[in-house]
Write an enzyme that holds these catalytic residues in place. Structure first.
Site, PDB file in Angstrom:
ATOM      1  N   SER A 294       3.236 -11.044 -15.751  1.00  0.00           N
ATOM      2  CA  SER A 294       2.196 -10.245 -15.104  1.00  0.00           C
ATOM      3  C   SER A 294       1.451  -9.356 -16.092  1.00  0.00           C
ATOM      4  O   SER A 294       2.030  -8.857 -17.055  1.00  0.00           O
ATOM      5  CB  SER A 294       2.878  -9.367 -14.050  1.00  0.00           C
ATOM      6  OG  SER A 294       2.061  -8.291 -13.690  1.00  0.00           O
TER       7      SER A 294
ATOM      8  N   TYR B  23       8.517  -2.105 -12.142  1.00  0.00           N
ATOM      9  CA  TYR B  23       8.128  -3.515 -11.950  1.00  0.00           C
ATOM     10  C   TYR B  23       7.694  -4.130 -13.281  1.00  0.00           C
ATOM     11  O   TYR B  23       8.120  -5.224 -13.650  1.00  0.00           O
ATOM     12  CB  TYR B  23       6.990  -3.581 -10.922  1.00  0.00           C
ATOM     13  CG  TYR B  23       6.307  -4.931 -10.836  1.00  0.00           C
ATOM     14  CD1 TYR B  23       6.859  -5.971 -10.097  1.00  0.00           C
ATOM     15  CD2 TYR B  23       5.098  -5.155 -11.499  1.00  0.00           C
ATOM     16  CE1 TYR B  23       6.221  -7.203 -10.022  1.00  0.00           C
ATOM     17  CE2 TYR B  23       4.458  -6.381 -11.430  1.00  0.00           C
ATOM     18  CZ  TYR B  23       5.036  -7.392 -10.693  1.00  0.00           C
ATOM     19  OH  TYR B  23       4.404  -8.615 -10.625  1.00  0.00           O
TER      20      TYR B  23
ATOM     21  N   GLU C  81       0.793  -6.461 -15.559  1.00  0.00           N
ATOM     22  CA  GLU C  81       1.423  -5.134 -15.500  1.00  0.00           C
ATOM     23  C   GLU C  81       2.276  -4.886 -16.747  1.00  0.00           C
ATOM     24  O   GLU C  81       2.609  -3.755 -17.063  1.00  0.00           O
ATOM     25  CB  GLU C  81       2.291  -5.005 -14.243  1.00  0.00           C
ATOM     26  CG  GLU C  81       1.507  -4.847 -12.957  1.00  0.00           C
ATOM     27  CD  GLU C  81       0.791  -3.508 -12.831  1.00  0.00           C
ATOM     28  OE1 GLU C  81       1.330  -2.482 -13.259  1.00  0.00           O
ATOM     29  OE2 GLU C  81      -0.347  -3.503 -12.306  1.00  0.00           O
TER      30      GLU C  81
HETATM   31  P1  GDP Z   1      -1.260  -3.851  -8.669  1.00  0.00           P
HETATM   32  O1  GDP Z   1      -2.269  -3.983  -9.768  1.00  0.00           O
HETATM   33  O2  GDP Z   1      -0.295  -4.984  -8.618  1.00  0.00           O
HETATM   34  O3  GDP Z   1      -0.594  -2.521  -8.665  1.00  0.00           O
HETATM   35  O4  GDP Z   1      -2.131  -4.017  -7.323  1.00  0.00           O
HETATM   36  P2  GDP Z   1      -2.510  -3.005  -6.141  1.00  0.00           P
HETATM   37  O5  GDP Z   1      -3.527  -3.713  -5.319  1.00  0.00           O
HETATM   38  O6  GDP Z   1      -1.290  -2.494  -5.437  1.00  0.00           O
HETATM   39  O7  GDP Z   1      -3.185  -1.763  -6.884  1.00  0.00           O
HETATM   40  C1  GDP Z   1      -4.356  -1.903  -7.641  1.00  0.00           C
HETATM   41  C2  GDP Z   1      -4.930  -0.523  -7.965  1.00  0.00           C
HETATM   42  O8  GDP Z   1      -5.465   0.045  -6.785  1.00  0.00           O
HETATM   43  C3  GDP Z   1      -3.911   0.491  -8.508  1.00  0.00           C
HETATM   44  O9  GDP Z   1      -4.485   1.142  -9.635  1.00  0.00           O
HETATM   45  C4  GDP Z   1      -3.759   1.493  -7.374  1.00  0.00           C
HETATM   46  O10 GDP Z   1      -3.469   2.813  -7.838  1.00  0.00           O
HETATM   47  C5  GDP Z   1      -5.147   1.435  -6.748  1.00  0.00           C
HETATM   48  N1  GDP Z   1      -5.173   1.904  -5.365  1.00  0.00           N
HETATM   49  C6  GDP Z   1      -6.009   2.862  -4.860  1.00  0.00           C
HETATM   50  N2  GDP Z   1      -5.757   3.047  -3.563  1.00  0.00           N
HETATM   51  C7  GDP Z   1      -4.754   2.213  -3.217  1.00  0.00           C
HETATM   52  C8  GDP Z   1      -4.058   1.944  -1.992  1.00  0.00           C
HETATM   53  O11 GDP Z   1      -4.324   2.552  -0.956  1.00  0.00           O
HETATM   54  N3  GDP Z   1      -3.098   0.969  -2.013  1.00  0.00           N
HETATM   55  C9  GDP Z   1      -2.801   0.281  -3.173  1.00  0.00           C
HETATM   56  N4  GDP Z   1      -1.872  -0.684  -3.140  1.00  0.00           N
HETATM   57  N5  GDP Z   1      -3.421   0.518  -4.333  1.00  0.00           N
HETATM   58  C10 GDP Z   1      -4.386   1.466  -4.361  1.00  0.00           C
END
Ligand code: GDP
Length: 326
Positions: free
Chosen positions: A127, A151, A129
């Site tokens: 990933s 993670y 990440e």
């Molecule tokens: P990730 O890249 O696997 O962590 O995918 P996510 O979709 O969970 O998060 C992507 C980005 O969106 C991260 O930087 C989060 O901090 C941002 N983010 C902002 N608001 C939200 C929210 O309400 N839910 C999630 N999941 N992410 C959010």
């Protein structure tokens, strides 16, 4: 007929990959976890031709059993606890499944393959990440890894263990470093789907607003259907290797909101979006942008769905689902 075993078959990528492999004439097997798994019906309904086997990435003997019955030519290890925000609350469990689970699967494949370790090809879902506090932009296969969440740390372990098994035992083990990839099948806990679902519901008058975290964070978002094609291509190479899979573009949450709301005819969306520290993270990854040049040159892979097309596809699917009352 080639045979494939997929862990994480109930997830977004597992479903797309199953469809791809079935279309190519594979005998597709999936590992399914837990008692009374709520996603079992979804797989049966969408993919009646997939054969499911009970097992868990933390349980080696269940993996060996699944390998014996499926006799795969290819194993795709997509199973993981994959929600970054949750991984701070369950760091040890995430480490066991997302990290050590990779070792358990590699070891099961090695034991199963016997004298010819490369006879079963292995794909590890690594990933972006893992890049976390990015050391170079854009990020490529050689970029130093600096994960920023439990993670991410667990994924780094799995990534290096995959390389180690390739180098130690001559296994045909490849690691795909996939940047964020989304689709109408993305879980609603991820920000893209959370937004597409909310925009559809707001448009239909079913919801007043949506509460999000950091609107300025940026991601390199592609379409999951394109990304599973890259997984398959990696395992068709004579030599196993590691590949970054990405679009090479980065967009903010604000841009996602902008395109999603405009798609349903709402230009000024400020009053529909609230922010709450609850959705902020203890640490954020920096600017993720992938350089997929190697995948393009070696695998002939490139994304086919643009960012605006991806957003529109997700909002349209959620409009349809909400209208149908799913
Ligand atoms: P990730 O890249 O696997 O962590 O995918 P996510 O979709 O969970 O998060 C992507 C980005 O969106 C991260 O930087 C989060 O901090 C941002 N983010 C902002 N608001 C939200 C929210 O309400 N839910 C999630 N999941 N992410 C959010």
């Amino acid at each position: 007929m080639p045979s494939a075993l997929i862990t994480g078959i109930t997830g977004q990528d597992g479903l797309y990959l199953s469809e791809l492999l079935l279309a190519k004439g594979y005998d597709v097997h999936g590992l399914i976890r837990g008692q009374n798994n709520p996603k079992l019906d979804l797989v049966h309904e969408l993919l009646p031709d997939v054969q499911l086997h009970t097992g868990d990435l933390t349980d080696m003997s269940s993996l060996i059993r699944a390998l014996r019955v499926s006799q795969p030519d290819e194993v795709y290890n997509l199973g993981a606890i994959s929600f970054v925000a949750y991984s701070w609350e369950n760091a040890a469990l995430t480490t066991d499944v997302t990290g050590k689970g990779v070792l358990t699967m590699l070891e099961a494949v090695r034991l199963h393959a016997g004298d010819d370790p490369a006879s079963v090809r292995f794909y590890q879902a690594s990933s972006s990440e893992m890049f976390g506090k990015v050391q170079e932009t854009p990020q490529r296969e050689s970029t130093l890894l600096w994960p920023r969440s439990p993670y991410g740390v667990a994924k780094v372990f799995g990534h290096y263990m995959t390389i180690n098994y390739r180098e130690s035992y001559g296994m045909h083990a490849s690691s795909g470093i996939l940047f964020n990839h989304e689709s109408p099948r993305r879980g609603p806990e991820f920000v893209t789907r959370k937004i597409s679902q909310a925009v559809a519901r707001i448009k239909l008058g079913l919801q007043d607003d949506v509460t999000l975290g950091n609107l300025d964070s940026r991601r390199d978002w592609g379409f999951a259907g394109d990304y599973v094609e890259a997984m398959w291509r990696m395992l068709q190479q004579d030599t196993a290797d590691d590949f970054v899979i990405a679009t090479g573009e980065t967009h903010s949450i604000r841009e996602f909101l902008d395109i999603a709301f405009r798609h349903v005819g709402i230009d000024d969306w400020a009053s529909y979006v609230k922010q709450d520290p609850r959705f902020m993270r203890p640490a954020e990854v920096d600017l993720l942008i992938g350089d997929a040049t190697k995948a393009n040159e070696v695998l002939g892979w490139k994304p086919t769905v643009t960012f605006p097309q991806l957003v529109a596809m997700m909002v349209d699917a959620d409009l349809e689902a909400q209208r149908a009352g799913w």
